[in-house]
Motif scaffolding. Structure first.
Motif, short mmCIF file in Angstrom:
data_model
loop_
_atom_site.label_atom_id
_atom_site.label_comp_id
_atom_site.label_asym_id
_atom_site.label_seq_id
_atom_site.Cartn_x
_atom_site.Cartn_y
_atom_site.Cartn_z
N ASN A 81 1.15 4.09 -3.07
CA ASN A 81 0.83 5.51 -2.87
C ASN A 81 2.04 6.43 -3.06
OD1 ASN A 81 -1.86 4.97 -2.27
ND2 ASN A 81 -1.49 4.79 -0.07
N LYS B 192 0.83 -1.21 0.00
CA LYS B 192 0.00 0.00 0.00
C LYS B 192 0.86 1.26 0.00
CE LYS B 192 -1.86 1.20 3.90
NZ LYS B 192 -2.74 1.21 5.10
N LYS C 103 -2.14 5.98 4.02
CA LYS C 103 -3.58 5.78 4.08
C LYS C 103 -4.00 4.50 3.36
CE LYS C 103 -4.84 10.68 4.51
NZ LYS C 103 -5.53 11.83 3.89
N ASP D 239 2.21 11.02 5.22
CA ASP D 239 1.00 10.45 5.86
C ASP D 239 0.00 9.99 4.79
OD1 ASP D 239 1.97 10.82 8.37
OD2 ASP D 239 0.79 12.62 8.80
N ALA D 240 -0.05 10.70 3.66
CA ALA D 240 -0.96 10.33 2.59
C ALA D 240 -0.58 8.99 1.97
CB ALA D 240 -0.99 11.42 1.51
#
Length: 284
Positions: A242, A238, A284, A280-281
């Motif tokens: 991202n 993940k 997610k 941080d994005a």
């Protein structure tokens, strides 16, 4: 009594199932290997994503390889991922051969470019101009590591433009050293290069026009992972999916890495600490 016996059996089965589920969760792969080529931009991106993965609890090993070996390592599962897949042109051959054995998570950087460049004080503007006086450049183009997509494109450029020059193999570091020396003496030099690269901030350089479009147009740098990663380490998958940087992000960190005594791992950590919202994005 029969009811109690049945209840206990059901409870035991449920407990076993929970135990197996817990064991499966604990078995998630935590040791990761990232392959990379020792190009200035790739060093930045790889160290940044390494820092983020380590902050998420993974133990990450970095392995420097040639472009071909990097793709092969991910395809074979010897490496879990790399963030240096230049497409559609630079790594076209590797991708065509191995695309069914890897997973392409898409671009982590846009606006990339490859080609040949010269200092702005050199009075040519196109690759076609080189044959007017190849001796001025010592009859050579300063290249990087053999087997790199940029080198394959450079060999094609020499053939397609019928240039009377030789492509010199080396590395990112040796190419930059040759440029630094020539620039200090204001001597003509042709280098193989790409964007993003910190040397465009260090020296006044210009890309040579490529009317035959040998080097292609704008490219993206892609994140390529093993086919097993999503199952073995879903959180890492993940994060890698991202992960993205801008040209400005990379070039600023490259400039920091070029300072005397700089440590790419330390500059990556500093960037991550200073860009918490962006990082941080990715989580997610």
């Amino acid at each position: 009594m029969a009811f109690l016996t049945k209840f206990l059996k059901t409870a035991a089965i449920a407990a076993t199932a929970l135990g197996l589920a817990a064991g499966a969760a604990q078995a998630e792969k935590k040791d990761l290997t990232l392959a990379y080529v020792e190009w200035s931009d790739t060093v930045v991106a790889t160290n940044i994503v390494k820092t983020v993965l380590e902050d998420a609890g993974y133990k990450v090993k970095l392995v420097p390889l040639s472009g071909a070996a990097m793709w092969q390592a991910v395809a074979s599962g010897e490496a879990d991922a790399m963030v240096a897949g230049w497409l559609p042109a630079t790594h076209e051959a590797y991708n065509a051969k191995l695309k069914d054995k890897v997973v392409n998570l898409g671009p982590n950087l846009s606006g990339a470019k490859i080609g040949w460049a010269v200092p702005t004080y050199v009075d040519i503007t196109s690759i076609e101009d080189i044959n007017k006086d190849p001796a001025k450049f010592g009859g050579k183009v300063i290249g990087i590591d053999p087997g790199a997509g940029l080198m394959k494109a450079s060999e094609k450029a020499i053939k397609d433009y019928d240039l009377k020059v030789k492509l010199v193999e080396g590395s990112d570091a040796t190419m930059v050293a040759a440029l630094k020396d020539a620039y200090a003496k204001k001597e003509p030099i042709i280098i193989t290069t790409w964007t993003p690269h910190w040397m465009f901030a260090e020296w006044d350089l210009k890309y040579l026009a490529d009317p035959k479009n040998v080097f292609g147009g704008e490219e993206t740098v892609n994140t390529i992972v093993s086919t097993k990663l999503k199952e073995e380490a879903p959180e890492a998958y993940k994060i890698l999916d991202n992960f993205n940087l801008s040209l400005d992000d990379e070039q600023k960190v490259m400039v920091e890495n070029n300072k005397p005594g700089a440590d790419p791992a330390a500059t990556a950590k500093a960037w991550v600490a200073a860009n918490k919202a962006k990082v941080d994005a990715w989580m997610k």
